[in-house]
Design an enzyme around this catalytic site. Structure first.
Site, PDB file in Angstrom:
ATOM      1  N   ASN A 191       0.817  -1.216   0.000  1.00 14.86           N
ATOM      2  CA  ASN A 191       0.000   0.000   0.000  1.00 14.86           C
ATOM      3  C   ASN A 191       0.852   1.268   0.000  1.00 14.86           C
ATOM      4  O   ASN A 191       1.965   1.253   0.514  1.00 14.86           O
ATOM      5  CB  ASN A 191      -0.901   0.001   1.244  1.00 14.86           C
ATOM      6  CG  ASN A 191      -2.087  -0.916   1.089  1.00 14.86           C
ATOM      7  OD1 ASN A 191      -2.694  -0.966   0.037  1.00 14.86           O
ATOM      8  ND2 ASN A 191      -2.419  -1.646   2.140  1.00 14.86           N
TER       9      ASN A 191
ATOM     10  N   TYR B 265     -13.606   1.679   2.939  1.00 11.64           N
ATOM     11  CA  TYR B 265     -12.745   2.862   2.924  1.00 11.64           C
ATOM     12  C   TYR B 265     -13.528   4.128   2.577  1.00 11.64           C
ATOM     13  O   TYR B 265     -13.069   5.235   2.861  1.00 11.64           O
ATOM     14  CB  TYR B 265     -11.601   2.683   1.920  1.00 11.64           C
ATOM     15  CG  TYR B 265     -10.524   1.749   2.402  1.00 11.64           C
ATOM     16  CD1 TYR B 265      -9.481   2.199   3.212  1.00 11.64           C
ATOM     17  CD2 TYR B 265     -10.551   0.401   2.066  1.00 11.64           C
ATOM     18  CE1 TYR B 265      -8.505   1.330   3.669  1.00 11.64           C
ATOM     19  CE2 TYR B 265      -9.575  -0.475   2.518  1.00 11.64           C
ATOM     20  CZ  TYR B 265      -8.558  -0.006   3.312  1.00 11.64           C
ATOM     21  OH  TYR B 265      -7.584  -0.862   3.771  1.00 11.64           O
TER      22      TYR B 265
END
Length: 426
Positions: A146, A250
């Site tokens: 990420n 998210y």
């Protein structure tokens, strides 16, 4: 398919036994002859590798597991998986903490914390990728690191044979299949957006595994299981039903930003929680009698990512193809984004190619946020590659979760102060 050589950079991660378990269980789909776990943290690497070997042995897997401290060991690999965390959980804890002082979400992949992680990570990943290219130029690089969208964009723009992978889509596929009481292979998602900024616009219940046609099941899922789905993504049930789609969890950082900030200020960081879990896991991994992934690993995160990895690698390296949700180059798939933007969509994957499937027009409510965030990601990558306070400020000012002059200015100084050891230009 002949036996493959795979390498995992960041092989000392506590995630790795999840990956190993998938390789062992699904060996018919992905025959691994040699697996090299690469990590400079020798003590941690040996604990993880010891458990990995025991998992292979317990499940009768014939593959060999080796360890190495440097990327030189990727030579002759068919694919290299990247799962890095530059700065470890300590840096993550800072990413999740100092933005709160500025009234912004503290999170490791989005907002100011996500930018900090990108600035630390992109240069390291590109250096690793150049070594991979020199040692095994035909190998695929599969990025789990990420922020996946920005890291994959950096790799692809540098000409690497790379694709990004996230577990959000396969997680939804598995959960929707359980709700409907069907095999996961019968569920195909209309998954659209950017990494960690996605919506399920449709859920097709296929006539049979691999079929091109089926029945639309999303209305039934929202009608019958809307409360459970909404609870899972921590958004109000009526809001999700009114949207008529299922946002990634998210999206709560965007749709309920201030509520998330308030919650985060009253509880400990996720990084602190994960660090405690990791300490317990490493103690477990040291037990020579342990030969399965422990249940505690589920609390670490990354559920189903081994299945997603096996499926993708099998398609990339095998003789057959399939449709997989991946992070890859836009190339006109979403016409409102630049060609080199990295999008997360269904793609046709077969030996040597990844081709996003054609997409119906994206609704303005989603397209606007996608375009806004993609512009931030472009500026974030520029800051990671070229450095400089002004570039960091530009990226923060462009981010949908920041967007204010004074806030961006303060966040820029905080980001640099907390990451100076990782920024060559600072």
């Amino acid at each position: 398919m002949s036996a493959l050589k795979l390498a995992v950079v960041g092989g000392g991660s506590t995630y790795t036994p999840e990956l190993i378990d998938g390789f062992a269980r699904l060996r018919d789909a992905l025959p691994v002859g040699e697996l090299v776990l690469i990590d400079p943290a020798a003590d941690r690497l040996e604990l993880v590798a010891g458990l990995a070997r025991r998992i292979f042995a317990a499940q009768g897997h014939p593959g060999r597991i080796e360890t190495a401290a440097t990327v030189d060991a990727v030579r002759d690999a068919d694919a290299v998986l990247l799962q890095l965390r530059i700065g470890g959980q300590a840096a993550r804890n800072e990413d999740e903490t100092w933005p709160l002082d500025c009234g912004c979400v503290g999170q490791e992949t989005t907002g100011a914390g996500g930018l900090a992680k990108a600035l630390r990570t992109v240069p390291v990943v590109l250096d690793i990728a150049e070594k991979v290219r020199a040692a095994c130029p035909d190998a695929w690089i599969v990025d789990f690191t990420n922020p996946v969208g920005i890291v994959t964009r950096a790799l692809q723009n540098a000409g690497h044979r790379a694709v990004g992978l996230c577990n959000v889509a396969i997680g939804f596929q598995r959960k929707f299949a359980r709700h409907l009481g069907v095999d996961p292979e019968l569920i195909r998602l209309d998954h659209i957006g950017l990494n960690h900024l996605t919506w399920e616009r449709g859920v097709t219940l296929l006539d049979r595994p691999g079929a091109e046609t089926g029945q639309e099941a999303l209305p039934k899922l929202l009608a019958d299981f809307g409360a459970q789905i909404a609870e899972d993504i921590r958004l109000p049930t009526e809001f999700v039903r009114r949207l008529g789609v299922v946002p990634s969890y998210y999206l709560r950082y965007f749709y309920q930003h201030d509520a998330v900030v308030a919650e985060s200020r009253t509880k400990g960081s996720r990084a602190a929680e994960v660090a405690a879990i990791e300490r317990q896991l490493l103690d477990m991994y040291a037990d020579p009698a342990l030969d399965t992934k422990p249940a505690l690993l589920e609390k670490r995160g990354g559920a189903y990512y081994s299945e997603a990895a096996v499926q993708l690698l099998g398609a990339l390296l095998g003789t057959g193809g399939g449709v997989h949700v991946v992070d890859t180059r836009n190339d006109g798939t979403l016409p409102f984004l630049p060609d080199d933007a990295v999008i997360e969509v269904q793609a046709r994957v077969d030996a040597g190619t990844v081709r996003p499937l054609p997409q119906r027009p994206v609704e303005p409510l989603f397209a606007g946020l996608i375009a806004h965030t993609a512009a931030y990601e472009e500026l974030a990558l520029r800051a990671a590659l070229e450095g400089g306070r002004d570039r960091v400020f530009d990226a923060l000012l462009a981010h949908p979760l920041v967007g204010q002059l004074d806030t961006a200015d303060r966040l820029t100084d905080e980001l640099i102060a907390h990451n100076r050891a990782y920024l060559a230009w600072a």
